[in-house]
Write an enzyme that holds these catalytic residues in place. Sequence first.
Site, PDB file in Angstrom:
ATOM      1  CB  ALA A 286      10.522  -2.825 -29.326  1.00  0.00           C
ATOM      2  CG  HIS A 287       5.858  -0.454 -30.667  1.00  0.00           C
ATOM      3  ND1 HIS A 287       5.212  -0.373 -31.767  1.00  0.00           N
ATOM      4  CD2 HIS A 287       6.041  -1.569 -30.268  1.00  0.00           C
ATOM      5  CE1 HIS A 287       4.771  -1.525 -31.905  1.00  0.00           C
ATOM      6  NE2 HIS A 287       5.057  -2.323 -31.113  1.00  0.00           N
ATOM      7  CG  ASN A 288       3.618   1.842 -27.104  1.00  0.00           C
ATOM      8  OD1 ASN A 288       3.470   1.462 -28.144  1.00  0.00           O
ATOM      9  ND2 ASN A 288       2.988   2.757 -26.357  1.00  0.00           N
TER      10      ASN A 288
END
Length: 340
Positions: free
Chosen positions: A237-239
């Site tokens: 997932a993001h980051n």
Amino acid sequence: MKMTLKELGEMLGARVQGNELLTISSVGTLESAQTDQLSFLANSKYRSQLESTQAGAVLLSEKEANNFQGNALIVKDPYVAFARVAQRLDTTPKAAVGIHPSAQIDASAQIGQGAAIGANAVIGAGVIIGEHCQIGPGCVIGEHSILGSNTRLWANVTLYHDVHLGQNCIIHSGAVLGSDGFGYANERGTWVKIPQTGGVRIGDNVEIGANTAVDRGALGHTEIGDGVILDNQVQIAHNAIIGKHTAIAGGSIIAGSTKLGQYCIVGGNSAIAGHLKIADGVHVSGGTNVTSEIREPGTYSSATVAVENKLWRRNTVRFRQLDDLFNRVKLLEKQQKTQD
């Protein structure tokens, strides 16, 4: 490609036992290998197969070689040696050869010497493709993405804009790198999308399996370190930040903004919640749900192993009675203290 035992021994730094001039063309299992193939014994439970193998030669540890009279390469770690030989004798075809006339390449893209681009691939504006890269048929590489030298994309890989891959990476079919992260704000029950303005940064020697997704960062980048291996159908997932040389098996999910340390192993179908820090050297067993930080290396598990269905049903009923049982024990302890 073919190599003699002597040549393989020199490559591996191994001691040759038997016929140094024996020619090896490929690798195989102890059970199925033929006389022109090299096999290996890395687990003692397969020792019985060593006695009957038809392999031309076998990779063995010093201990196992003492009881084997056939052709062998004596090495410290037979499994690692097997991997090295398999790489050297690999006959996997290239993802692409030359630049296919149907490929759509933006005029501003930079294509390195010896790079190959397959049929119907699309290369966006400002893309930089390093030397000797292979871009398979149907791949899409978005604007301002960068591929380091010798990186290989199999058919139908998608890189959104601003995705950077290091050198010697392998990305398997169906993988999507740089899609939007799952970022939304809630306004009185209505979801308001947060533009994902970061990118994806992937190091050298990374392998990403088929149909795996790596989301782009919301602010800043999603990062995957050197030497990381991701199995099929993994979600990053993001980051999220994945430390170097970490391995994540199929079906696992790493939620947003989690920092997974170096040299970790995550078993299949595991889930790690968001905004956590996981220490270096952590081994998460398959099917485990991680919901809090892990600060020390070691093995962590939460999944229940399979048992006979009748026993599982009884245990499920008992689990539902656990709170009542706890209260009864607590009451008995209180009564015992009163009597004392």
